[in-house]
Design an enzyme around this catalytic site. Structure first.
Site, PDB file in Angstrom:
ATOM      1  N   SER A  36       0.820  -1.214   0.000  1.00 56.06           N
ATOM      2  CA  SER A  36       0.000   0.000   0.000  1.00 56.06           C
ATOM      3  C   SER A  36       0.850   1.258   0.000  1.00 56.06           C
ATOM      4  O   SER A  36       1.942   1.276   0.564  1.00 56.06           O
ATOM      5  CB  SER A  36      -0.873   0.016   1.257  1.00 56.06           C
ATOM      6  OG  SER A  36      -1.447   1.295   1.456  1.00 56.06           O
ATOM      7  N   LYS A  95       2.014  -3.241   6.477  1.00 48.33           N
ATOM      8  CA  LYS A  95       2.331  -3.452   5.061  1.00 48.33           C
ATOM      9  C   LYS A  95       3.842  -3.328   4.836  1.00 48.33           C
ATOM     10  O   LYS A  95       4.437  -4.094   4.080  1.00 48.33           O
ATOM     11  CB  LYS A  95       1.571  -2.445   4.195  1.00 48.33           C
ATOM     12  CG  LYS A  95       0.076  -2.723   4.112  1.00 48.33           C
ATOM     13  CD  LYS A  95      -0.195  -4.113   3.540  1.00 48.33           C
ATOM     14  CE  LYS A  95      -1.671  -4.390   3.360  1.00 48.33           C
ATOM     15  NZ  LYS A  95      -1.930  -5.722   2.782  1.00 48.33           N
ATOM     16  N   TYR A 129      -1.829   0.153  10.209  1.00 50.35           N
ATOM     17  CA  TYR A 129      -2.094  -0.486   8.913  1.00 50.35           C
ATOM     18  C   TYR A 129      -0.872  -0.336   7.999  1.00 50.35           C
ATOM     19  O   TYR A 129      -0.365  -1.317   7.463  1.00 50.35           O
ATOM     20  CB  TYR A 129      -3.323   0.136   8.247  1.00 50.35           C
ATOM     21  CG  TYR A 129      -3.445  -0.212   6.790  1.00 50.35           C
ATOM     22  CD1 TYR A 129      -3.132   0.708   5.794  1.00 50.35           C
ATOM     23  CD2 TYR A 129      -3.841  -1.486   6.409  1.00 50.35           C
ATOM     24  CE1 TYR A 129      -3.227   0.372   4.447  1.00 50.35           C
ATOM     25  CE2 TYR A 129      -3.943  -1.823   5.063  1.00 50.35           C
ATOM     26  CZ  TYR A 129      -3.624  -0.890   4.094  1.00 50.35           C
ATOM     27  OH  TYR A 129      -3.714  -1.223   2.765  1.00 50.35           O
TER      28      TYR A 129
HETATM   29  C1  WQD Z   1      -8.921  10.383   0.286  1.00 47.15           C
HETATM   30  C2  WQD Z   1      -8.997  11.881   0.489  1.00 47.15           C
HETATM   31  C3  WQD Z   1      -9.552  12.560   2.729  1.00 47.15           C
HETATM   32  C4  WQD Z   1     -13.750  11.194   2.640  1.00 47.15           C
HETATM   33  C5  WQD Z   1      -6.504   5.351   1.308  1.00 47.15           C
HETATM   34  C6  WQD Z   1      -6.695   4.204   2.238  1.00 47.15           C
HETATM   35  C7  WQD Z   1      -5.510   3.333   2.405  1.00 47.15           C
HETATM   36  C8  WQD Z   1      -4.595   3.254   1.219  1.00 47.15           C
HETATM   37  C9  WQD Z   1      -4.417   4.598   0.523  1.00 47.15           C
HETATM   38  C10 WQD Z   1      -4.793   1.018   0.322  1.00 47.15           C
HETATM   39  C11 WQD Z   1      -8.368  12.332   1.815  1.00 47.15           C
HETATM   40  C12 WQD Z   1     -10.626  13.007   1.736  1.00 47.15           C
HETATM   41  C13 WQD Z   1     -12.424  11.443   2.339  1.00 47.15           C
HETATM   42  C14 WQD Z   1     -14.664  12.268   2.770  1.00 47.15           C
HETATM   43  C15 WQD Z   1     -12.883  13.798   2.288  1.00 47.15           C
HETATM   44  N1  WQD Z   1      -5.118   2.340   0.277  1.00 47.15           N
HETATM   45  N2  WQD Z   1     -12.010  12.727   2.157  1.00 47.15           N
HETATM   46  N3  WQD Z   1     -14.197  13.534   2.594  1.00 47.15           N
HETATM   47  O1  WQD Z   1      -6.789   8.446   3.226  1.00 47.15           O
HETATM   48  O2  WQD Z   1      -5.892   8.709   0.852  1.00 47.15           O
HETATM   49  O3  WQD Z   1      -5.945   6.446   1.978  1.00 47.15           O
HETATM   50  O4  WQD Z   1      -5.742   5.042   0.210  1.00 47.15           O
HETATM   51  O5  WQD Z   1      -4.046   0.441   0.981  1.00 47.15           O
HETATM   52  O6  WQD Z   1      -6.059   2.054   2.667  1.00 47.15           O
HETATM   53  O7  WQD Z   1      -7.003   4.732   3.497  1.00 47.15           O
HETATM   54  O8  WQD Z   1      -8.086   7.594   1.220  1.00 47.15           O
HETATM   55  O9  WQD Z   1     -10.429   7.699   0.522  1.00 47.15           O
HETATM   56  O10 WQD Z   1      -9.880   7.858   3.010  1.00 47.15           O
HETATM   57  O11 WQD Z   1      -9.354   9.781   1.510  1.00 47.15           O
HETATM   58  O12 WQD Z   1     -12.498  14.973   2.130  1.00 47.15           O
HETATM   59  O13 WQD Z   1     -15.895  12.110   3.053  1.00 47.15           O
HETATM   60  O14 WQD Z   1     -10.376  12.265   0.572  1.00 47.15           O
HETATM   61  O15 WQD Z   1      -9.304  13.577   3.678  1.00 47.15           O
HETATM   62  O16 WQD Z   1      -7.708  13.565   1.597  1.00 47.15           O
HETATM   63  P1  WQD Z   1      -6.637   7.899   1.853  1.00 47.15           P
HETATM   64  P2  WQD Z   1      -9.515   8.182   1.604  1.00 47.15           P
END
Ligand code: WQD
Length: 323
Positions: free
Chosen positions: A117, A145, A141
């Protein structure tokens, strides 16, 4: 040769299984069905129900199906949950991988593709994250990984395995509505849920040092993720013992949260809904975009799908589950 896909009944695993079969590989699925769905396993693909923590069940599956390679997708993947339940995450993701590796070495199974990841990078302060970018995971998490990659590197060197660790960036979309992610722990389904309940999409902070102030991520279609696993499996079939590839899977292009929310509103026909900006979410880096040169060089792989296909296909899946 038969490949065993652990977690092959889950969202990403089910797509990997389909891509590998389409690529002419024989597959068996090993899944504890804790979050996976047996109905996601295609007809003709054997399903062995078991935990990666169960050494005897792993040994039996490898023996019974003459497994010669493993794609290890099974694992827990929610960043927030890992902070609350670190021991559960370490047990499932690290001890589970260790048990799998012991079973593979004992049976002489020599090839492994590992679901890693972008979370291993933590908060990289670079324009493009390459595989040389220092890893500083910020969640249990992400730690599990990175430790998994270390375990694999040491085992490949000691026992002559051929391995590839694939670092997924932000996965979205589905090959068909039935295969869509039923979790609501990432941006796209979280916005769908808000729209369904009559709320406004939430943007977690718009005061980041980015062009529109919102966080930037590298979104990649799950079918592209799956095709990268097929390419890695083919690459390992002819690789030297001790091979250990570590590869980013991303498009190499960033999309901001506001851009994604605007595209989701357009695709779902909710153009009139105004997103609300809320406080930042702890631990969110401003920008995480993959440098995807190495995977292109090593596997000849590059992403085929764009943002609209991800959102459209995810939306069709959401509507199937939320009529
Ligand atoms: C993306 C962006 C939030 C929801 C993920 C997984 C992790 C890894 C990498 C696999 C962020 C913003 C979110 C909302 C928002 N993948 N957001 N409003 O945190 O980049 O990480 O991908 O291993 O498992 O966690 O993904 O989809 O949680 O957030 O503004 O209602 O969207 O702050 O900037 P993230 P995410």
């Amino acid at each position: 040769m038969t490949w065993m896909v652990t977690g092959g009944a889950g969202y990403i695993g089910a797509h990997v299984v389909r891509a590998m079969r389409a690529g002419g590989l024989r597959v068996v699925v090993y899944d504890d069905l804790s979050t996976g769905n047996a109905g996601s396993v295609p007809d003709g693909v054997p399903l062995v129900t078991g935990s990666v923590l169960d050494r005897r069940a792993l040994d039996a599956a490898i023996r019974d199906h003459a497994v010669a390679g493993v794609v290890h997708v099974a694992g827990k993947k929610q960043v927030g949950e890992s902070v609350e339940r670190p021991l559960h995450y370490y047990r499932e993701n690290v001890t589970g991988l260790e048990t799998l590796l012991e079973s593979m070495v004992a049976a002489g199974v020599g090839r492994l593709v590992f679901s890693s990841s972008a979370a291993v990078y933590g908060m990289p302060d670079v324009d493009l994250v390459t595989e040389e970018t220092p890893c500083a995971p910020m969640s249990p998490y992400g730690e599990t990984k990175l430790i998994g990659e270390w375990l694999i590197h040491a085992t490949a060197r000691a026992h002559g395995l051929r391995c590839a660790s694939l670092r997924y960036f932000n996965v979205a979309g589905a090959a068909s509505p039935e295969l869509a992610d039923d979790g609501v722990s990432n941006l796209v389904p979280m916005v769908f849920e808000r729209l369904e309940t009559g709320g406004s999409p939430r943007i977690f902070g718009d005061d980041y040092a980015t062009p529109d102030g919102t966080c930037i991520r590298d979104y990649v279609h799950v079918e592209d993720i799956a095709s990268a696993h097929l390419a890695a499996a083919h690459r390992l079939e002819g690789a030297e013992p001790g091979t250990d590839l570590v590869l980013n899977i991303g498009r190499g292009e960033g999309s901001s949260v506001r851009e994604m929310v605007d595209r989701i509103l357009a695709v779902t026909g909710r153009g009139g809904v105004a997103p609300e900006v809320t406080a930042r979410r702890a631990g969110d880096p401003a920008r995480v975009v993959a440098g995807a040169q190495r995977i292109r060089a090593e596997l000849g792989w590059s992403a085929r799908y764009g943002i609209d296909e991800m959102i459209e296909s995810a939306w069709q899946g959401w509507r199937l589950r939320h009529p």
